[in-house]
Scaffold this active site. Structure first.
Site, PDB file in Angstrom:
ATOM      1  N   TYR A   2       0.830  -1.199   0.000  1.00  0.00           N
ATOM      2  CA  TYR A   2       0.000   0.000   0.000  1.00  0.00           C
ATOM      3  C   TYR A   2       0.871   1.259   0.000  1.00  0.00           C
ATOM      4  O   TYR A   2       1.613   1.513   0.958  1.00  0.00           O
ATOM      5  CB  TYR A   2      -0.927   0.022   1.215  1.00  0.00           C
TER       6      TYR A   2
ATOM      7  N   HIS B 105       0.495 -11.867   0.920  1.00  0.00           N
ATOM      8  CA  HIS B 105      -0.540 -11.042   0.291  1.00  0.00           C
ATOM      9  C   HIS B 105      -1.349 -11.794  -0.767  1.00  0.00           C
ATOM     10  O   HIS B 105      -2.546 -11.563  -0.916  1.00  0.00           O
ATOM     11  CB  HIS B 105       0.095  -9.794  -0.318  1.00  0.00           C
TER      12      HIS B 105
END
Length: 282
Positions: free
Chosen positions: A53, A111
């Protein structure tokens, strides 16, 4: 705040705060920090982030938000698949810890599935756990077959959660993944519970039946969408909000009790899956 237990016995809030798209614009940084701190004050002490992010920017925002309050917070972060080998994960975790300004991550996730063998990834997770850098580990964006494969590997029995895209419009996980996880007491963490893009969110929240249910509860359609997820066992929800009103709305969704009629109408508007399908991802 309602909580549940991870397989390790760790306690985790069922409603937390997401940080996808945070840390991208310095002009928004103070608002993002303030929003996270407001949410913490309302009991949403689970904060989810990732090295991906804003290329670590979101972790820096989280680090500033939790400074001096680390003991109050349950921090979740995620490692890129290409960093998920023994050496790469150690370095990635150290970088995340530096950005977060803390000495451990409560829950560290892969992830999405990548090219590094899962066995090596789990060995790296276990090494970080033994050194105290992380408390628990899990995965994200794994379908039912992926979870089955992972669970059969050495270290797979320690999987704490599977974080997946799950909301009223995207219910494919209910066909096989959610039942599989529930049978093994592995919580599912729902990301993008209100969709991710503005156009997708408008389509979801503008649904007439969802609006009708919301009107009966004197609530917003977003609150009903969150309450629908929060009513389920072994489901954790991580909406993102920056506006203070939205943060408060998210917290209030936990107090909404949907009726049997509400659930029937929501099923009519957003039908459950009738067959298996590829896992939705964002």
């Amino acid at each position: 705040m309602k909580t549940l237990l991870l397989p390790s016995g760790a306690v985790i809030p069922v409603l937390g705060q997401g940080t996808w798209y945070m840390g991208e614009d310095p002009a928004r940084k103070k608002r993002e920090i303030d929003a996270l701190q407001l949410g913490m004050g309302l009991g949403m002490t689970l904060i989810d982030t990732a090295e991906m992010y804003a290329d670590g920017g979101a972790e820096k925002v989280v680090g500033e938000a939790i400074r001096g309050r680390r003991d109050e917070v349950f921090v979740v972060s995620k490692v890129y698949p290409h960093n998920a080998d023994r050496r790469g994960m150690q370095a990635a975790c150290e970088r995340s810890l530096k950005r977060l300004g803390c000495d451990h991550i409560d829950l560290y996730l892969l992830h999405w599935p990548g090219s590094v063998p899962l066995l090596e990834t789990f060995e790296a997770f276990e090494s970080l756990k033994k050194s105290g850098k992380i408390r628990d580990f899990g995965v994200s964006n794994f379908d039912r077959d992926g979870m089955q494969e992972a669970s059969e590997l050495h270290g797979g029995g320690q999987l704490a959660v599977n974080q997946v895209l799950y909301n009223l419009k995207r219910r494919g996980v209910e066909w096989d993944l959610l039942p599989w996880c529930r049978e093994r007491a592995i919580p599912v963490m729902a990301y993008s519970p209100l969709e991710s893009s503005a156009s997708e969110q408008r389509r979801l929240l503008g649904n007439p039946q969802l609006l009708a249910v919301a009107a009966r509860h004197a609530a917003s359609p977003a609150q009903i969408a969150l309450a629908w997820l929060l009513r389920q066992e072994q489901v954790i929800v991580i909406p993102k909000a920056v506006a203070p009103a939205h943060v408060r709305e998210n917290r209030a969704a936990l107090d909404i009790v949907l009726t049997a009629q509400d659930l029937v109408e929501l099923d009519q508007a957003f039908p459950p899956p009738r067959h298996g399908s590829a896992l939705d991802m964002r």
